[in-house]
Design a protein around this motif. Sequence first.
Motif, PDB file in Angstrom:
ATOM      1  N   THR A   8       5.022 -12.732  25.551  1.00 35.07           N
ATOM      2  CA  THR A   8       5.172 -12.955  24.108  1.00 35.07           C
ATOM      3  C   THR A   8       3.870 -13.477  23.510  1.00 35.07           C
ATOM      4  N   LYS A   9       3.252 -14.441  24.178  1.00 40.60           N
ATOM      5  CA  LYS A   9       1.997 -15.025  23.680  1.00 40.60           C
ATOM      6  C   LYS A   9       0.873 -13.986  23.685  1.00 40.60           C
ATOM      7  N   ILE A  10       0.767 -13.203  24.744  1.00 37.15           N
ATOM      8  CA  ILE A  10      -0.278 -12.179  24.834  1.00 37.15           C
ATOM      9  C   ILE A  10      -0.076 -11.145  23.729  1.00 37.15           C
ATOM     10  N   GLU A  11       1.163 -10.713  23.523  1.00 36.98           N
ATOM     11  CA  GLU A  11       1.444  -9.746  22.456  1.00 36.98           C
ATOM     12  C   GLU A  11       1.041 -10.314  21.102  1.00 36.98           C
ATOM     13  N   GLU A  12       1.292 -11.594  20.891  1.00 35.45           N
ATOM     14  CA  GLU A  12       0.915 -12.254  19.638  1.00 35.45           C
ATOM     15  C   GLU A  12      -0.609 -12.277  19.477  1.00 35.45           C
ATOM     16  N   ILE A  13      -1.317 -12.648  20.517  1.00 32.33           N
ATOM     17  CA  ILE A  13      -2.779 -12.751  20.451  1.00 32.33           C
ATOM     18  C   ILE A  13      -3.416 -11.394  20.200  1.00 32.33           C
ATOM     19  N   PHE A  14      -2.890 -10.351  20.842  1.00 35.34           N
ATOM     20  CA  PHE A  14      -3.533  -9.037  20.783  1.00 35.34           C
ATOM     21  C   PHE A  14      -2.864  -8.058  19.821  1.00 35.34           C
ATOM     22  N   ALA A  23      -1.838  -4.933  23.199  1.00 31.49           N
ATOM     23  CA  ALA A  23      -0.769  -5.310  24.122  1.00 31.49           C
ATOM     24  C   ALA A  23      -0.352  -4.142  25.017  1.00 31.49           C
ATOM     25  N   TRP A  24      -0.386  -2.913  24.521  1.00 26.64           N
ATOM     26  CA  TRP A  24      -0.027  -1.752  25.342  1.00 26.64           C
ATOM     27  C   TRP A  24      -1.004  -1.574  26.496  1.00 26.64           C
ATOM     28  N   HIS A  25      -2.291  -1.788  26.229  1.00 24.88           N
ATOM     29  CA  HIS A  25      -3.299  -1.727  27.293  1.00 24.88           C
ATOM     30  C   HIS A  25      -2.981  -2.762  28.368  1.00 24.88           C
ATOM     31  N   ILE A  26      -2.675  -3.965  27.934  1.00 20.22           N
ATOM     32  CA  ILE A  26      -2.405  -5.038  28.882  1.00 20.22           C
ATOM     33  C   ILE A  26      -1.153  -4.725  29.703  1.00 20.22           C
ATOM     34  N   LYS A  27      -0.135  -4.174  29.058  1.00 14.93           N
ATOM     35  CA  LYS A  27       1.084  -3.795  29.786  1.00 14.93           C
ATOM     36  C   LYS A  27       0.779  -2.731  30.844  1.00 14.93           C
ATOM     37  N   ARG A  28      -0.105  -1.797  30.528  1.00 17.60           N
ATOM     38  CA  ARG A  28      -0.490  -0.780  31.518  1.00 17.60           C
ATOM     39  C   ARG A  28      -1.230  -1.427  32.683  1.00 17.60           C
TER      40      ARG A  28
END
Length: 78
Positions: A8-14, A23-28
């Motif tokens: 949640t925090k990462i999605e908020e930051i990015f 956030a999609w890059h990070i999820k990959r």
Amino acid sequence: MIFKELRTKIEEIFEKDSSGHDAWHIKRVVFNAKEIQKVEGGDAELIEMAAWCHDLGDHKLGHPHNADDYIELVLSKL
């Protein structure tokens, strides 16, 4: 539990990133790291945590923070 909060925090930051490191890059990256861990081994939780945090404080993305300090700050608030 901490991964849900971290996600949640990462999605908020990015969420407004337009460099391709959203956030999609990070999820990959997280998905690929988990797949590699299944074959290569290693501490699954540590690998996943590192994957979620890998772009925090990255100067190439214009982040004004030192990466180590910023990762520590984000994690300490979870």
